[in-house]
Design an enzyme around this catalytic site. Structure first.
Site: not given
Ligand SMILES: NC(=O)c1ccc[n+]([C@@H]2O[C@H](COP(=O)([O-])OP(=O)(O)OC[C@H]3O[C@@H](n4cnc5c(N)ncnc54)[C@H](OP(=O)(O)O)[C@@H]3O)[C@@H](O)[C@H]2O)c1
Length: 325
Positions: A27, A52, A83, A106, A189, A193, A229
């Site tokens: 996101q 990143s 989390e 979220h 949500d 899931e 399918e």
């Molecule tokens: N996935 C989706 O498409 C989707 C859809 C709807 C809503 N959401 C919501 O959007 C939010 C983000 O989800 P996501 O799936 O996009 O997350 P994600 O891809 O897993 O996020 C990864 C990013 O978080 C950073 N990160 C991880 N641990 C960290 C820490 N301890 N301190 C600082 N940064 C940290 C990572 O940093 P580095 O780059 O340094 O590794 C990376 O840039 C969540 O609330 C999720 O529920 C997601």
């Protein structure tokens, strides 16, 4: 329920404001790029040594360490994994400007008290209903992804207007934004899931595959029937709804679906779905998610390894190998 679209949303609450996007994952990347292309001043906040940084800067975005990004921003969007929101919020809270807006995609971490936002903050939700990759590609095509919006805390009287302007800037207003709440969005949500699309559907595909193979059908035919399918039915339902999908298939398939569907998804399945919803609302899953992170993700690691080794995956690799295989 009222859908708000671009023409009904005032973009000015974000004019001249600076937005910090925390995280550059699924996101984070999509929302940062969409905001940037909508003319918003964006900075991507990353932890020290983040891999990143190069990726975000290569796409023309400004980056900064978390504290600096947060301290310079009027709006801060929490787009790191749910989390870790509790720890991340503890780290950034001292740097949040008084009266800033804190946004989420979220509702989980606010609904289940991972975070208790400071009283002077506006707290809003803009939850695009799909993955970041699609949010970005739709925006690039001049389209948008539907989203939900909500306000949990309105300290300045501007929380609603900032939320909607933000949703508009990432493209959701092109498709429609609907009002929800942190609790409704998070609970629905998490329920889906576990009990519907991401939890139950893959398991029913595997159960069907295993049943056919145990009954002497070749794994390849079983895979094509039970998994191959899925895309077809998803496209039909998206285009025509469930009733339209039923009418589009042969009488044979339609009668089979009519007689068989309710036999598999019977009252006992509905009861277990109700149990899942009750457990989600009681915070059981939220506790499991935090424990999983604290313990180093043992359940997820084991499930991923098991899924990769499963017979159904071996058939998929034989039928359609990908670069990863
Ligand atoms: N996935 C989706 O498409 C989707 C859809 C709807 C809503 N959401 C919501 O959007 C939010 C983000 O989800 P996501 O799936 O996009 O997350 P994600 O891809 O897993 O996020 C990864 C990013 O978080 C950073 N990160 C991880 N641990 C960290 C820490 N301890 N301190 C600082 N940064 C940290 C990572 O940093 P580095 O780059 O340094 O590794 C990376 O840039 C969540 O609330 C999720 O529920 C997601």
């Amino acid at each position: 329920m009222r859908w708000l679209r671009d023409s009904e949303i005032d973009p000015s609450p974000l004019a001249g404001k600076r937005v910090a996007i925390l995280g550059f994952g699924n996101q984070g990347r999509a929302q940062a790029l969409n905001l940037h292309d909508s003319g918003i001043d964006v900075v991507v906040g990353l932890r020290g040594g983040s891999g990143s940084t190069i990726a975000a800067e290569a796409e023309g975005l400004e980056t900064a360490l978390l504290a600096n990004a947060v301290g310079s921003a009027d709006v801060v969007m929490m787009l790191a994994p749910d989390e870790i929101h509790a720890a991340l919020y503890r780290e950034i809270e001292p740097h949040l400007r008084k009266g800033a807006a804190l946004g989420f995609s979220h509702g989980l971490s606010v609904r289940f008290d991972f975070i208790q936002p400071r009283a002077d903050l506006d707290v809003f939700l803009i939850a695009p209903k799909g993955p970041g990759t699609a949010l970005r590609s739709l925006y690039e095509q001049g389209k948008g992804m539907i989203g939900l919006w909500a306000v949990a805390q309105d300290a300045t009287g501007m929380a609603r207007d900032i939320a909607l302007a933000y949703g508009r800037a990432i493209g959701c207003g092109r498709a429609g934004l609907m009002e929800s709440s942190f609790a409704e969005e998070a609970e629905a949500d998490l329920f889906n899931e576990q009990a519907v699309v991401w939890g139950a559907v893959p398991e029913i595909l595997i159960a069907g595959f295993d049943t056919l193979v145990a009954g002497g059908v070749s794994p390849e035919v079983a895979y094509l029937e039970c998994v191959g399918e899925l895309k077809l039915i998803a496209e039909l339902i998206e285009a025509r709804g469930i009733a339209g999908m039923r009418e589009a298939i042969s009488n044979t398939a339609e009668l089979g679906a009519t007689l068989g569907g309710r036999r598999i998804v019977d009252d006992s399945v509905r009861q277990r779905m109700a149990d899942v919803l009750a457990e989600v609302r009681a915070g059981r899953f939220a506790g499991q998610l935090r424990a999983e992170e604290e313990n180093g993700y043992p359940l997820l690691e084991a499930a991923r390894a098991q899924a990769r080794q499963a017979p159904i995956e071996q058939v998929r690799r034989r039928l359609s190998p990908t670069e990863d295989d």
